[in-house]
Design an enzyme around this catalytic site. Structure first.
Site, PDB file in Angstrom:
ATOM      1  N   ASP A   8      -7.061  -1.676   3.977  1.00 20.47           N
ATOM      2  CA  ASP A   8      -6.111  -2.702   3.533  1.00 20.47           C
ATOM      3  C   ASP A   8      -6.495  -4.092   4.032  1.00 20.47           C
ATOM      4  O   ASP A   8      -5.951  -5.089   3.551  1.00 20.47           O
ATOM      5  CB  ASP A   8      -4.695  -2.388   4.032  1.00 20.47           C
ATOM      6  CG  ASP A   8      -4.149  -1.093   3.454  1.00 20.47           C
ATOM      7  OD1 ASP A   8      -4.479  -0.783   2.297  1.00 20.47           O
ATOM      8  OD2 ASP A   8      -3.403  -0.392   4.167  1.00 20.47           O
ATOM      9  N   ASP A  14       0.864  -1.173   0.000  1.00 20.33           N
ATOM     10  CA  ASP A  14       0.000   0.000   0.000  1.00 20.33           C
ATOM     11  C   ASP A  14       0.909   1.233   0.000  1.00 20.33           C
ATOM     12  O   ASP A  14       2.012   1.187   0.562  1.00 20.33           O
ATOM     13  CB  ASP A  14      -0.882  -0.015   1.245  1.00 20.33           C
ATOM     14  CG  ASP A  14      -1.700   1.252   1.374  1.00 20.33           C
ATOM     15  OD1 ASP A  14      -2.429   1.585   0.439  1.00 20.33           O
ATOM     16  OD2 ASP A  14      -1.555   1.926   2.419  1.00 20.33           O
ATOM     17  N   ASP A  55      -1.395  -0.912   6.247  1.00 21.20           N
ATOM     18  CA  ASP A  55      -1.554  -0.438   7.626  1.00 21.20           C
ATOM     19  C   ASP A  55      -2.932   0.113   7.928  1.00 21.20           C
ATOM     20  O   ASP A  55      -3.209   0.498   9.061  1.00 21.20           O
ATOM     21  CB  ASP A  55      -0.512   0.653   7.924  1.00 21.20           C
ATOM     22  CG  ASP A  55      -0.827   1.953   7.187  1.00 21.20           C
ATOM     23  OD1 ASP A  55      -1.403   1.878   6.079  1.00 21.20           O
ATOM     24  OD2 ASP A  55      -0.505   3.029   7.720  1.00 21.20           O
TER      25      ASP A  55
END
Length: 710
Positions: A600, A398, A596
């Site tokens: 996600d 990410d 995080d």
């Protein structure tokens, strides 16, 4: 309800079989069940005592049976003709070997009964069968008259094997004790974590300080933490300023500054300041308790590779018994070997094949690997993830908050006829009244450079455009191209620079003073310090790297160019992130997802291995199979390398376990008898015990693991 193919125990999978007693882990059999569920100190003392007694009783037998005959020529003795020697061998052997066989060795009979009752066959069956055969035959030889022996067995050598039955049990117990000592070292990381928890806390009640046991501290209690003390609970700082050493939890070596409003983690060490903390999490809910539980669960979990040992054990024991019986029958009935020698071969085959090393090959490495991970801030939730991570060949990151810091900061200041410092001062002064993240980033940058700011007047935030204000009597505009156009500010001078900065993925904010463009302040979410090193290391390991983000394609491409990422998924909605993971999996990739945030979590769950940053949300950490306590992407590399090293140790352990068992079975079965080579049952027991110690020692070499980034 399931059964373990080596230890034969029933394992109720609905029951919580996890725990610690004074920091000592229970130890495993091959399938992951525990050979002696949670080995407490008194069990360890009993094992030590039984081992010592068995060695004390068995050692004289070895001297009598194996050492005295070697020394016979020095004294003119002829064995076994000496009457006193025969008495020692028979009656003395019986008196010393019997308590070892049935009192100290009772555990093997109990294990055999449990195994056979569950229609299993395990190492206890082999030990009990081999030693009982040696003891029973020796007892018959010792007490039956020669005429009866002649009638029953024909010509019989009056050789006994009391030393074999007693010393084999002693050696096996010695091996188990050494394994326990080694496993104590294997779970050292977990005990260190548990020892971090303070035993008491200083609580403020009605303005008075009171020292109470840590178990009695409740949520919302006000706790006083003096300099040098450990923080007893997770909480929020109410008063005081200090720095905390969080290395024992996060692995971060640099102390972290704390002031009112900052979160603190239990068990971290307070620096020079006095802190007043409100408890938010206590007991089993604290970060330390959850880490301990997570590591403990991982150490007690089963890796998929464990199935190899399970399947092998299920067929190995019956095969060994068959081999031993066939070897005995061939030598006794076909080869005409004396009964005592044929029986010695039977016993040697049974003992040398005990799969003790096979039973601990995987669990020993898992314990050390997960413990080593915990020491380095890598929390691996189960052995399954530890094994899976070694096969990862694609990692998706990410962007925001993972590859980047997750908050904007000033990257460029450009002046058009005005010094850069003045451009930043005027822009920051105008933004002092703004709550927008971009404006706060500009103010933060000016304060970091110790630029004195002025108080803005007539401040106005124009949604979607920027701000306007008066600073030191001058009219200030700060915002995007549309803001300048709406205020009829000539934009030609800044056109090329704005385009350049935007193509670099930055947000360019134009500063106009009294109707003229004076400069540009560019803001962007900057890359974390260690991202480049982590990605370079992954590529060096032959792992494909991809980036996933909801940002626009231009910003995503700029970050990707900066980090050298070839595969980019941009403008991806939160619900689509898991789809991108599936895309790579459909190409045959074993995918790890690193993230995080809450959005996600689906992708983390979809990935073969979800890796969550410890600084992220609870949802993300729950979805991840591996949690990185430090906000450092180099730990992604470390977790994959640790996985590869651990699985390598497991394979080495399985090889050595099978090598000992299979390589020496032919020797024990008399395959080299034509060369006068026989394997005495005592040496068979020693070799079998040595294989277990070898496996545990090999696993402990994992404690030397250090990640390599280049």
């Amino acid at each position: 309800m399931a059964t373990d193919p080596v230890c034969g125990m029933y394992v109720d999978e609905s029951t919580d079989l996890k725990g610690m007693v004074r920091g000592r882990m229970y130890y495993f059999c091959s399938s992951g069940c525990m050979d002696s569920f949670l080995q407490p100190e008194k069990e360890m003392r009993k094992l030590r005592r039984d081992t010592a007694v068995a060695l004390l009783l068995a050692s004289p037998l070895v001297v009598i049976a194996m050492i005295l005959p070697t020394l016979a020529p020095l004294f003119g003795w002829t064995f076994p003709a000496e009457a006193w020697y025969m008495s020692l061998m028979t009656y003395g052997g019986f008196l010393l070997a019997t308590p070892v066989q049935f009192a100290i060795g009772w555990r093997f009979y109990r294990g055999t009964w449990d195994s056979l009752r569950n229609r299993m066959s395990n190492m206890d069956v082999l030990i009990a069968m081999g030693t009982t055969a040696a003891w029973a035959y020796s007892t018959v030889i010792a007490f039956l008259p020669g005429e009866t022996l002649q009638a029953w067995f024909g010509t019989v050598e009056r050789l006994t094997y009391f030393e074999a039955s007693a010393f084999i049990i002693a050696l096996i117990l010695l091996g188990k004790y050494m394994e326990e000592l080694a496993k104590g070292r294997a779970s050292e990381a977990l005990r260190k974590l548990m020892d971090l928890q303070p035993r008491t806390a200083t609580v403020l009640r009605d303005g008075k300080e009171e020292s109470v046991p840590i178990e009695l501290v409740e949520v919302d209690a006000i706790v006083l933490v003096r300099p040098g003390e450990r923080v007893p609970v997770d909480g929020i700082v109410l008063e005081g300023v200090s720095s905390l050493d969080e290395s024992m939890i996060t692995g971060e070596s640099i102390p972290v500054d704390k002031s009112p409003g900052a979160a603190v983690i239990g068990a971290t060490v307070n620096g020079a300041g006095l802190l007043k903390v409100r408890a938010t999490k206590v007991g089993k809910d604290t970060a330390l308790a959850q880490i301990v539980q997570l590591v403990e669960d991982a150490q007690l979990s089963r890796a998929p590779i464990q199935r190899l040992a399970d399947k092998a054990a299920a067929v190995f024991v019956p095969a060994v018994i068959t081999t031993a019986l066939v070897a005995f029958a061939l030598w006794y009935f076909v080869g005409g070997m004396p009964l005592s020698r044929a029986l010695a071969i039977f016993i040697a085959v049974i003992v040398i094949a005990c799969p003790c090393a096979l039973g601990i090959a995987t669990p020993a490495a898992i314990m050390v690997g997960t413990g080593k991970g915990a020491e380095n801030g890598l929390l691996i939730k189960s052995a399954e993830y530890l094994e899976k991570a070694r096969r990862v060949n694609a990692v998706i990151f990410d962007k925001t908050g993972t590859l980047t810091k997750g908050k904007p900061s000033v990257t460029d200041v450009v002046g058009f006829g005005m010094p850069e410092a003045e451009v930043l001062r005027l822009a920051a002064s105008a933004e002092r009244g703004s709550e927008h993240p971009l404006g706060q980033a500009i103010v933060t940058a000016a304060e970091a450079r110790q630029i004195a700011l002025s108080e803005p007047k007539d401040f106005e935030a124009v949604a979607g455009f920027g701000v306007r204000a008066k600073v030191d009597g001058r009219s200030i505009l700060l915002g995007n191209r549309r803001h300048m156009e709406s205020e009829s500010v000539p934009f030609t001078a800044a056109e090329a620079e704005v385009t350049r900065l935007q193509e670099a993925g930055r947000t360019a904010m134009v500063l106009a003073v009294d109707g003229k463009v004076a400069g540009i302040v560019a803001v962007a979410d900057t890359v974390k310090e260690h991202s480049r090193a982590a990605l370079a290391a992954l590529r060096g390991m032959g792992i494909e790297v991809a980036m996933l983000t909801g940002d626009n394609a231009r910003t995503a491409a700029a970050i990707a160019r900066e980090l050298g990422i070839a595969t980019v998924f941009a403008e991806v909605l939160p619900g689509q992130k898991a789809d991108k993971v599936r895309e790579l999996q459909a190409r045959g990739k074993v995918v790890a997802m690193v993230g995080d945030g809450i959005n996600d979590a689906p992708a983390l769950a979809q990935a073969d291995v979800g890796i969550a940053l410890g600084s992220g949300t609870d949802v993300a950490m729950e979805a991840g199979g591996i949690v990185l306590m430090k906000d450092d992407l180099r730990d992604v590399v470390a977790s994959i390398q640790l996985s590869r090293r651990t699985v390598s140790k497991i394979r080495q352990n399985l090889f050595w376990a099978f090598f000992y068992n299979t390589a020496l079975i032919p020797v024990a079965a008399g395959a080299f008898a034509g060369f006068g080579i026989f394997l005495h049952p005592v040496f068979a027991g020693a070799a079998m015990g040595f294989s277990s110690v070898t496996v545990v020692t090999n696993s402990l070499l994992l404690k030397r693991f250090t990640p390599r980034l280049g």
